[in-house]
Write a protein that holds these residues in place. Sequence first.
Motif, short mmCIF file in Angstrom:
data_model
loop_
_atom_site.label_atom_id
_atom_site.label_comp_id
_atom_site.label_asym_id
_atom_site.label_seq_id
_atom_site.Cartn_x
_atom_site.Cartn_y
_atom_site.Cartn_z
N MET A 145 -70.53 42.54 16.13
CA MET A 145 -69.91 43.79 15.74
C MET A 145 -69.37 43.66 14.32
SD MET A 145 -67.23 45.94 17.96
CE MET A 145 -67.59 47.65 18.00
N GLY A 146 -69.46 44.71 13.55
CA GLY A 146 -68.98 44.67 12.20
C GLY A 146 -70.11 44.72 11.17
N ASP A 147 -71.34 44.46 11.61
CA ASP A 147 -72.47 44.54 10.70
C ASP A 147 -72.91 46.00 10.60
OD1 ASP A 147 -72.49 41.82 10.31
OD2 ASP A 147 -73.90 41.46 11.95
N ILE A 148 -72.98 46.48 9.37
CA ILE A 148 -73.43 47.85 9.14
C ILE A 148 -74.83 47.78 8.58
CG2 ILE A 148 -73.03 49.97 7.86
CD1 ILE A 148 -70.07 49.32 7.89
N GLY A 149 -75.76 48.39 9.28
CA GLY A 149 -77.15 48.38 8.84
C GLY A 149 -77.58 49.73 8.31
N ALA A 150 -78.85 49.84 8.05
CA ALA A 150 -79.42 51.08 7.50
C ALA A 150 -79.25 52.27 8.45
CB ALA A 150 -80.88 50.86 7.15
N PRO A 151 -79.48 52.11 9.76
CA PRO A 151 -79.31 53.28 10.64
C PRO A 151 -77.88 53.82 10.65
CG PRO A 151 -80.52 51.54 11.78
CD PRO A 151 -80.03 50.96 10.50
N GLU A 152 -76.90 52.93 10.61
CA GLU A 152 -75.51 53.37 10.60
C GLU A 152 -75.18 54.11 9.30
OE1 GLU A 152 -76.40 50.25 11.39
OE2 GLU A 152 -75.83 50.06 13.49
N LEU A 153 -75.65 53.57 8.17
CA LEU A 153 -75.41 54.23 6.89
C LEU A 153 -76.08 55.60 6.83
CD1 LEU A 153 -75.77 51.25 4.40
CD2 LEU A 153 -73.68 52.41 5.10
N LEU A 154 -77.25 55.70 7.40
CA LEU A 154 -77.96 56.98 7.43
C LEU A 154 -77.18 58.00 8.27
CD1 LEU A 154 -80.48 58.51 6.57
CD2 LEU A 154 -81.58 57.71 8.65
N ILE A 155 -76.64 57.59 9.39
CA ILE A 155 -75.84 58.48 10.23
C ILE A 155 -74.59 58.93 9.49
CG2 ILE A 155 -74.43 58.58 12.33
CD1 ILE A 155 -76.55 56.75 13.64
N VAL A 156 -73.93 58.02 8.80
CA VAL A 156 -72.74 58.38 8.03
C VAL A 156 -73.09 59.37 6.93
CG1 VAL A 156 -71.00 57.47 6.45
CG2 VAL A 156 -71.49 56.27 8.58
N LEU A 157 -74.20 59.15 6.24
CA LEU A 157 -74.64 60.06 5.19
C LEU A 157 -74.92 61.45 5.73
CD1 LEU A 157 -75.39 60.42 2.22
CD2 LEU A 157 -77.72 59.73 2.83
N VAL A 158 -75.58 61.53 6.87
CA VAL A 158 -75.87 62.84 7.49
C VAL A 158 -74.57 63.54 7.87
CG1 VAL A 158 -76.89 63.93 9.54
CG2 VAL A 158 -78.17 62.21 8.26
N VAL A 159 -73.61 62.83 8.42
CA VAL A 159 -72.33 63.43 8.79
C VAL A 159 -71.60 63.94 7.55
CG1 VAL A 159 -70.05 62.91 9.75
CG2 VAL A 159 -72.09 62.13 10.93
N VAL A 160 -71.62 63.18 6.47
CA VAL A 160 -70.96 63.60 5.23
C VAL A 160 -71.62 64.86 4.68
CG1 VAL A 160 -70.59 62.95 2.81
CG2 VAL A 160 -70.06 61.34 4.63
N VAL A 161 -72.94 64.92 4.72
CA VAL A 161 -73.64 66.11 4.24
C VAL A 161 -73.28 67.32 5.10
CG1 VAL A 161 -75.92 67.18 3.97
CG2 VAL A 161 -75.52 64.87 3.14
N PHE A 162 -73.19 67.14 6.40
CA PHE A 162 -72.81 68.25 7.27
C PHE A 162 -71.38 68.69 7.03
CE2 PHE A 162 -76.29 67.16 10.44
CZ PHE A 162 -77.02 68.30 10.15
N LEU A 163 -70.48 67.75 6.80
CA LEU A 163 -69.07 68.10 6.60
C LEU A 163 -68.82 68.80 5.28
CD1 LEU A 163 -67.16 64.96 7.93
CD2 LEU A 163 -67.26 67.23 8.96
N PHE A 164 -69.39 68.28 4.20
CA PHE A 164 -69.08 68.80 2.88
C PHE A 164 -70.16 69.70 2.30
CE2 PHE A 164 -66.70 64.78 3.18
CZ PHE A 164 -65.43 65.29 3.01
N GLY A 165 -71.35 69.61 2.79
CA GLY A 165 -72.44 70.40 2.25
C GLY A 165 -73.08 69.70 1.07
N ALA A 166 -74.34 69.97 0.86
CA ALA A 166 -75.09 69.28 -0.20
C ALA A 166 -74.60 69.69 -1.59
CB ALA A 166 -76.58 69.56 -0.05
N THR A 167 -74.04 70.87 -1.73
CA THR A 167 -73.60 71.31 -3.06
C THR A 167 -72.31 70.65 -3.48
OG1 THR A 167 -72.48 73.22 -2.09
CG2 THR A 167 -74.74 73.54 -2.83
#
Length: 58
Positions: free
Chosen positions: A1-23
Motif C-alpha cells: 500500500m502506498g504505491d501510486i501507479g498510472a491507473p490511480e493517477l488517471l482516476i485522480v485526473l478524471v476526478v479533477v476534470v469533473f470537479l473543476f472542468g476542463a476550462t
Amino acid sequence: MGDIGAPELLIVLVVVVFLFGATKLPDLARGAGQALRIFKAETKGLREDDPKTQPPTL
C-alpha cells in the motif's frame, strides 16, 4: 500500500476534470505554479538570512 501507479493517477485526473472542468484547469495550474515560485523565493530568502548558513566574516 502506498504505491501510486498510472491507473490511480488517471482516476485522480478524471476526478479533477469533473470537479473543476476542463476550462478551469489551466488557471489552477497557473496559480499553483505561481504559488510554488513565491514559496521557493521566500524559502531562499530565509536561507540567506540564516546566520548559520552565512560564511564567517573576518
